[in-house]
Enzyme design. Sequence first.
Site, short mmCIF file in Angstrom:
data_model
loop_
_atom_site.label_atom_id
_atom_site.label_comp_id
_atom_site.label_asym_id
_atom_site.label_seq_id
_atom_site.Cartn_x
_atom_site.Cartn_y
_atom_site.Cartn_z
CB CYS A 20 -0.94 0.00 1.19
SG CYS A 20 -2.04 -1.40 1.19
CG ASN A 54 -6.83 -1.03 1.36
OD1 ASN A 54 -6.12 -0.52 0.51
ND2 ASN A 54 -6.35 -1.64 2.43
CG HIS A 114 -3.41 3.39 2.60
ND1 HIS A 114 -3.85 3.10 1.33
CD2 HIS A 114 -3.35 2.21 3.26
CE1 HIS A 114 -4.06 1.80 1.24
NE2 HIS A 114 -3.77 1.23 2.40
N1 ACO Z 1 -18.61 -8.91 8.90
C1 ACO Z 1 -19.04 -9.23 10.15
N2 ACO Z 1 -18.19 -9.61 11.12
C2 ACO Z 1 -16.88 -9.65 10.84
C3 ACO Z 1 -16.38 -9.33 9.55
C4 ACO Z 1 -17.31 -8.95 8.57
N3 ACO Z 1 -16.92 -8.62 7.33
N4 ACO Z 1 -15.04 -9.46 9.56
C5 ACO Z 1 -14.70 -9.85 10.80
N5 ACO Z 1 -15.80 -9.96 11.56
C6 ACO Z 1 -15.91 -10.37 12.96
C7 ACO Z 1 -14.75 -11.22 13.43
O1 ACO Z 1 -14.94 -12.57 13.09
C8 ACO Z 1 -14.77 -10.98 14.91
O2 ACO Z 1 -15.77 -11.78 15.48
P1 ACO Z 1 -15.54 -12.47 16.92
O3 ACO Z 1 -15.39 -11.33 17.88
O4 ACO Z 1 -16.78 -13.28 17.10
O5 ACO Z 1 -14.29 -13.28 16.79
C9 ACO Z 1 -15.23 -9.52 15.04
O6 ACO Z 1 -15.85 -9.20 13.78
C10 ACO Z 1 -14.12 -8.55 15.30
O7 ACO Z 1 -13.05 -8.85 14.41
P2 ACO Z 1 -11.73 -7.96 14.35
O8 ACO Z 1 -10.79 -8.53 13.34
O9 ACO Z 1 -11.23 -7.75 15.75
O10 ACO Z 1 -12.39 -6.59 13.82
P3 ACO Z 1 -11.71 -5.19 13.68
O11 ACO Z 1 -12.48 -4.18 14.41
O12 ACO Z 1 -10.22 -5.23 13.92
O13 ACO Z 1 -11.94 -4.87 12.12
C11 ACO Z 1 -10.65 -4.89 10.09
C12 ACO Z 1 -11.37 -5.73 11.16
C13 ACO Z 1 -11.67 -4.01 9.42
C14 ACO Z 1 -9.99 -5.81 9.09
C15 ACO Z 1 -9.59 -4.00 10.78
O14 ACO Z 1 -8.83 -4.76 11.68
C16 ACO Z 1 -8.64 -3.31 9.82
O15 ACO Z 1 -9.02 -2.43 9.08
N6 ACO Z 1 -7.33 -3.65 9.87
C17 ACO Z 1 -6.32 -2.94 9.14
C18 ACO Z 1 -6.32 -3.24 7.69
C19 ACO Z 1 -5.18 -2.50 7.03
O16 ACO Z 1 -4.93 -1.35 7.32
N7 ACO Z 1 -4.43 -3.14 6.18
C20 ACO Z 1 -3.21 -2.48 5.67
C21 ACO Z 1 -3.30 -2.16 4.31
S1 ACO Z 1 -3.83 -3.49 3.26
C22 ACO Z 1 -2.55 -3.99 2.24
O17 ACO Z 1 -1.39 -3.72 2.47
C23 ACO Z 1 -2.88 -4.85 1.05
#
Ligand code: ACO
Length: 324
Positions: free
Chosen positions: A115, A281, A251
């Site tokens: 990214c 993203n 980003h």
């Molecule tokens: N719909 C519903 N529930 C979901 C979904 C979904 N799409 N995805 C995950 N959940 C659930 C999980 O299973 C979990 O359930 P549980 O508590 O029963 O286990 C709950 O939601 C919380 O999951 P988390 O992973 O803790 O959720 P979080 O608030 O962290 O959000 C996300 C997840 C959106 C992926 C976030 O962590 C994020 O944005 N991370 C950073 C991503 C990023 O910046 N990447 C870098 C760039 S990408 C690249 O380089 C290609």
Amino acid sequence: MKNIYSRIAGTGSALPEKVLTNQDLEKMVDTTDEWIRTRTGIERRHIAAEHETNLDFCEQAARNAMQAAGVGPDDIDLVIVGTTTPDQVFPNMGCLLQQRMGMHGCPAFSLEAACAGFIYALDIGDKYIRAGSARCALIVGGETLSRMTDYTDRGTCVLFGDGAGAVVLQPADQPGIISTHLHADGKYADLLYFPSGVSKKPEDFLAGRDFIRMKGNEVFKIAVHKLGDIVVEALKTNNMPPEQLDWLVPHQANLRIIEATARKLKMPMERVILTIQEHGNTSTASVPMALDVAVRDGRIQRGQTILLEAFGGGFTWGAALIRY
Ligand code: ACO
């Protein structure tokens, strides 16, 4: 001798026509529009049709940026394409772009920094111009992440979209690119990755059996921390108080990460360019696309001070302070 700086002479972007909404995703995996919007800020994302490739979007973004800069293929003397989803392993995307656009002879290469790829490419383009080695650099960030996304994994498939953005850099007497700041730390390699490649597990790679893997929660925390540090680094280096910034162009990975960075800068969200709701993203394409959107809708004006930042797999992260 007068110092040479580089400035952004024109911006461009391109998106696939096809749109995948949160409601579409509700039918594909166990998720809800509400979860996606509140946890990420994303409402829809653009996805390449089967016949389209990354190069199509890079070409369109490049043409738009070159038109905005008032330059043609013969003027370009350096091509850098940031991408992790090239059309082919080689020729590199820079050469493929040359072929499409009738550019001949200038250096052209791809750069892979997930990214942060566009910020890395901008840094290199700026250095070529400052050194007098280029006078008209085409810098592109393009991605078709949909081609490496598992549409049965709700943890990742709601996040990613496709598209490309581009800028043309030219020399200037005053800094357009004021400073660039790049970092990477391979110790985080296991938190966000694509498992196979041409050399490692080629059978999975060639069979299209591999997809982006991410420990989202851990990535989130480190992204907030590193981006907070890098925006402070960019301002401190230039003794610039955050009030002097007109715009933050972040980003577009997660609205909550963007809000945390804006808080660190004490910037109101009205001065942050957001495209995440429409684009999702798009990895290395996200910053140049957001920049182009805000230039074309008139929010970003000539003479304004803008901070670009990005964070991605590797981890890689970077920032660029620019006077547009
Ligand atoms: N719909 C519903 N529930 C979901 C979904 C979904 N799409 N995805 C995950 N959940 C659930 C999980 O299973 C979990 O359930 P549980 O508590 O029963 O286990 C709950 O939601 C919380 O999951 P988390 O992973 O803790 O959720 P979080 O608030 O962290 O959000 C996300 C997840 C959106 C992926 C976030 O962590 C994020 O944005 N991370 C950073 C991503 C990023 O910046 N990447 C870098 C760039 S990408 C690249 O380089 C290609």
